[in-house]
Design an enzyme around this catalytic site. Structure first.
Site, PDB file in Angstrom:
ATOM      1  N   ASN A   1      -1.664   6.348  -0.944  1.00  0.00           N
ATOM      2  CA  ASN A   1      -0.592   5.750  -0.125  1.00  0.00           C
ATOM      3  C   ASN A   1       0.718   5.993  -0.859  1.00  0.00           C
ATOM      4  O   ASN A   1       0.987   5.351  -1.869  1.00  0.00           O
ATOM      5  CB  ASN A   1      -0.857   4.246   0.040  1.00  0.00           C
ATOM      6  CG  ASN A   1       0.316   3.543   0.716  1.00  0.00           C
ATOM      7  OD1 ASN A   1       1.173   4.193   1.317  1.00  0.00           O
ATOM      8  ND2 ASN A   1       0.357   2.215   0.611  1.00  0.00           N
ATOM      9  N   TRP A   2       1.499   6.928  -0.324  1.00  0.00           N
ATOM     10  CA  TRP A   2       2.748   7.278  -1.003  1.00  0.00           C
ATOM     11  C   TRP A   2       3.854   6.255  -0.750  1.00  0.00           C
ATOM     12  O   TRP A   2       4.926   6.348  -1.334  1.00  0.00           O
ATOM     13  CB  TRP A   2       3.191   8.685  -0.569  1.00  0.00           C
ATOM     14  CG  TRP A   2       2.511   9.763  -1.365  1.00  0.00           C
ATOM     15  CD1 TRP A   2       1.328   9.648  -2.052  1.00  0.00           C
ATOM     16  CD2 TRP A   2       2.973  11.099  -1.585  1.00  0.00           C
ATOM     17  NE1 TRP A   2       1.034  10.837  -2.681  1.00  0.00           N
ATOM     18  CE2 TRP A   2       2.020  11.748  -2.410  1.00  0.00           C
ATOM     19  CE3 TRP A   2       4.087  11.822  -1.166  1.00  0.00           C
ATOM     20  CZ2 TRP A   2       2.167  13.077  -2.815  1.00  0.00           C
ATOM     21  CZ3 TRP A   2       4.229  13.146  -1.567  1.00  0.00           C
ATOM     22  CH2 TRP A   2       3.277  13.767  -2.385  1.00  0.00           C
ATOM     23  N   LYS A   3       3.613   5.312   0.155  1.00  0.00           N
ATOM     24  CA  LYS A   3       4.666   4.328   0.519  1.00  0.00           C
ATOM     25  C   LYS A   3       5.951   5.095   0.832  1.00  0.00           C
ATOM     26  O   LYS A   3       5.879   6.187   1.386  1.00  0.00           O
ATOM     27  CB  LYS A   3       4.850   3.310  -0.608  1.00  0.00           C
ATOM     28  CG  LYS A   3       3.519   2.729  -1.097  1.00  0.00           C
ATOM     29  CD  LYS A   3       3.686   1.535  -1.966  1.00  0.00           C
ATOM     30  CE  LYS A   3       2.333   1.139  -2.533  1.00  0.00           C
ATOM     31  NZ  LYS A   3       2.313  -0.212  -3.060  1.00  0.00           N
TER      32      LYS A   3
ATOM     33  N   HIS B   1      -1.193  -2.843   6.029  1.00  0.00           N
ATOM     34  CA  HIS B   1      -0.967  -2.866   4.575  1.00  0.00           C
ATOM     35  C   HIS B   1      -0.227  -4.150   4.205  1.00  0.00           C
ATOM     36  O   HIS B   1       0.573  -4.669   4.978  1.00  0.00           O
ATOM     37  CB  HIS B   1      -0.145  -1.639   4.161  1.00  0.00           C
ATOM     38  CG  HIS B   1      -0.057  -1.497   2.672  1.00  0.00           C
ATOM     39  ND1 HIS B   1       0.909  -2.143   1.939  1.00  0.00           N
ATOM     40  CD2 HIS B   1      -0.828  -0.820   1.788  1.00  0.00           C
ATOM     41  CE1 HIS B   1       0.715  -1.849   0.652  1.00  0.00           C
ATOM     42  NE2 HIS B   1      -0.323  -1.060   0.533  1.00  0.00           N
TER      43      HIS B   1
ATOM     44  N   GLY C   1       0.335  -2.915  -7.004  1.00  0.00           N
ATOM     45  CA  GLY C   1       1.547  -2.500  -7.711  1.00  0.00           C
ATOM     46  C   GLY C   1       1.849  -3.344  -8.937  1.00  0.00           C
ATOM     47  O   GLY C   1       2.898  -3.192  -9.559  1.00  0.00           O
TER      48      GLY C   1
ATOM     49  N   GLU D   1      -7.705  -4.948  -0.250  1.00  0.00           N
ATOM     50  CA  GLU D   1      -6.619  -4.884  -1.220  1.00  0.00           C
ATOM     51  C   GLU D   1      -6.152  -6.299  -1.556  1.00  0.00           C
ATOM     52  O   GLU D   1      -5.440  -6.926  -0.765  1.00  0.00           O
ATOM     53  CB  GLU D   1      -5.445  -4.092  -0.641  1.00  0.00           C
ATOM     54  CG  GLU D   1      -5.766  -2.650  -0.345  1.00  0.00           C
ATOM     55  CD  GLU D   1      -4.537  -1.761  -0.437  1.00  0.00           C
ATOM     56  OE1 GLU D   1      -4.546  -0.849  -1.258  1.00  0.00           O
ATOM     57  OE2 GLU D   1      -3.563  -2.018   0.284  1.00  0.00           O
TER      58      GLU D   1
ATOM     59  N   GLY E   1      -2.095   3.541  -4.630  1.00  0.00           N
ATOM     60  CA  GLY E   1      -0.650   3.592  -4.396  1.00  0.00           C
ATOM     61  C   GLY E   1       0.036   4.439  -5.445  1.00  0.00           C
ATOM     62  O   GLY E   1       0.012   5.670  -5.405  1.00  0.00           O
ATOM     63  N   GLY E   2       0.630   3.779  -6.439  1.00  0.00           N
ATOM     64  CA  GLY E   2       1.457   4.442  -7.448  1.00  0.00           C
ATOM     65  C   GLY E   2       0.804   5.658  -8.090  1.00  0.00           C
ATOM     66  O   GLY E   2       1.462   6.691  -8.304  1.00  0.00           O
TER      67      GLY E   2
ATOM     68  N   GLU F   1       2.241  -4.743   2.463  1.00  0.00           N
ATOM     69  CA  GLU F   1       3.712  -4.712   2.538  1.00  0.00           C
ATOM     70  C   GLU F   1       4.182  -4.831   3.980  1.00  0.00           C
ATOM     71  O   GLU F   1       5.264  -5.368   4.234  1.00  0.00           O
ATOM     72  CB  GLU F   1       4.236  -3.439   1.848  1.00  0.00           C
ATOM     73  CG  GLU F   1       4.076  -3.564   0.336  1.00  0.00           C
ATOM     74  CD  GLU F   1       3.790  -2.262  -0.397  1.00  0.00           C
ATOM     75  OE1 GLU F   1       4.052  -1.177   0.143  1.00  0.00           O
ATOM     76  OE2 GLU F   1       3.276  -2.344  -1.539  1.00  0.00           O
TER      77      GLU F   1
ATOM     78  N   SER G   1      -3.898  -1.201  -7.959  1.00  0.00           N
ATOM     79  CA  SER G   1      -3.827  -0.825  -9.371  1.00  0.00           C
ATOM     80  C   SER G   1      -4.989   0.061  -9.830  1.00  0.00           C
ATOM     81  O   SER G   1      -5.459  -0.079 -10.960  1.00  0.00           O
ATOM     82  CB  SER G   1      -3.704  -2.077 -10.244  1.00  0.00           C
ATOM     83  OG  SER G   1      -2.566  -2.828  -9.863  1.00  0.00           O
TER      84      SER G   1
HETATM   85  C1  PEP Z   1      -1.326   0.242  -2.217  1.00  0.00           C
HETATM   86  O1  PEP Z   1      -0.132   0.177  -2.015  1.00  0.00           O
HETATM   87  O2  PEP Z   1      -2.111   0.365  -1.254  1.00  0.00           O
HETATM   88  C2  PEP Z   1      -1.809   0.179  -3.592  1.00  0.00           C
HETATM   89  C3  PEP Z   1      -3.089   0.083  -3.797  1.00  0.00           C
HETATM   90  O3  PEP Z   1      -0.858   0.239  -4.583  1.00  0.00           O
HETATM   91  P1  PEP Z   1      -1.097   0.357  -6.181  1.00  0.00           P
HETATM   92  O4  PEP Z   1      -2.232   1.336  -6.380  1.00  0.00           O
HETATM   93  O5  PEP Z   1       0.198   0.903  -6.693  1.00  0.00           O
HETATM   94  O6  PEP Z   1      -1.433  -0.997  -6.671  1.00  0.00           O
END
Ligand code: PEP
Length: 234
Positions: A7-9, A85, A160, A154, A217-218, A87, A196
Site C-alpha cells: 500500500n503506497w498510500k 483502510h 505506521g 490491520e 505500507g512503508g 486511514e 509494521s
Molecule cells: C498500511 O498502511 O496498510 C500498513 C500496513 O502500513 P505500515 O506497514 O507502514 O504499518
C-alpha cells in the site's frame, strides 16, 4: 503461496513504480504480489505485477466530484482495490456500511476488494478487539462476493507505528476471522496481516496459522525493503 500486497498510500511516482516493477521482474517467487498505488499510477506497465487502487466510490457514475468509480479503476488497469483502510475510516469517517457498499461496487466491476478491519488503541484497551474484528468482518463484506474478496486484519494502533501485536494476538485475531468467514460461507478467503511488516518479521508473521499473506505500507515503497518481504517465504 502467500499474497503480498503493498500500500503506497499517497507516496511515490510513475518513475518509482517503473523502478519497482523492474526490480520485481527477476525475483524468484511463487507468491502473489500486488501494488496498491495512487490513481495516477494505475496505467503503468508493471511486467505482470498486479496493480490495485486504495479507495473506490460506492457510486457507478455521476455528479460525485473527485470520486473514481470501480469501472474507471478497472479501465485504468486495476485488478484490486483496498477498501476500509484505517486511514479512510479515521480521516474520512468510513464505517462498515460505507466499506460494504464500496466493496460491492468493486465486485460488481470485476475488481477484488481488499477489505480492511481492525481495532483502534482505545478499542484494544477497552477489551473490544475481538468484537470489533468480528463485526468488521460481518458488516464490511457484501452479501454477494462472487468468490472475489481478500480480508486484511490491520490493528489500527500498529499501522505506521513500528509496533506489532504478539504472535499470539495475531493468531487469535486470524483464527477468529477464519471462523467468522467459515460461518458466513466464505471459508478459504485469503486473510492478510498488516501493520509494521518488514523484512525482519515477515517470515515469522506469515508462519502464523490463518495468515495467508501481508499488507505492507512503508516497507513496500522501496525495492530494498519490499523484496526481502516477498522472498522471506516460498
Ligand atoms: C498500511 O498502511 O496498510 C500498513 C500496513 O502500513 P505500515 O506497514 O507502514 O504499518
Amino acid at each position: 503461496m502467500k499474497f503480498i500486497a503493498g500500500n503506497w498510500k499517497m507516496n511515490g511516482s510513475i518513475a518509482a513504480l517503473r523502478n519497482m516493477a523492474a526490480a520485481l521482474r527477476d525475483i524468484d517467487t511463487q507468491n502473489k504480489v500486488v501494488l496498491c498505488v495512487p490513481y495516477t499510477m494505475l496505467g503503468v506497465e508493471t511486467n505482470g505485477v498486479s496493480l490495485g487502487a486504495q479507495d473506490v466510490s460506492a457510486h457507478d457514475h455521476g455528479a460525485y466530484t473527485g470520486e473514481v468509480s470501480a469501472n474507471m479503476l478497472k479501465d485504468a488497469g486495476a485488478e484490486y482495490v483496498i477498501v476500509g483502510h484505517s486511514e479512510r475510516r479515521q480521516y474520512h469517517g468510513e464505517t462498515n456500511d460505507t466499506v460494504r457498499a464500496k466493496a460491492a461496487a468493486a465486485i460488481a466491476a470485476g475488481l477484488t476488494p481488499i477489505i480492511c478491519v481492525g481495532e483502534t488503541m482505545d478499542e484494544k484497551q477497552a477489551g473490544k478487539t475481538m468484537a470489533i474484528i468480528e463485526s468488521g468482518v460481518r458488516e464490511s463484506i457484501p452479501g454477494d462476493t462472487n468468490g472475489k474478496i481478500v480480508i486484511a486484519y490491520e490493528p489500527r494502533w500498529a499501522i505506521g507505528a513500528g509496533l506489532t501485536p504478539t504472535s499470539t494476538e495475531i493468531a487469535e485475531a486470524h483464527t477468529l476471522i477464519a471462523k467468522t468467514l467459515e460461518s458466513m460461507g466464505l471459508g478459504g478467503t485469503p486473510v492478510l496481516y498488516g501493520a509494521s511488516v518488514k523484512g525482519g518479521n515477515a517470515a515469522e508473521i506469515m508462519s502464523i496459522p490463518h495468515v495467508d499473506g501481508v499488507l505492507v505500507g512503508g516497507a513496500s515503497l522501496k525495492p530494498d525493503d519490499f523484496i526481502p518481504i516477498i522472498t522471506s517465504v516460498k
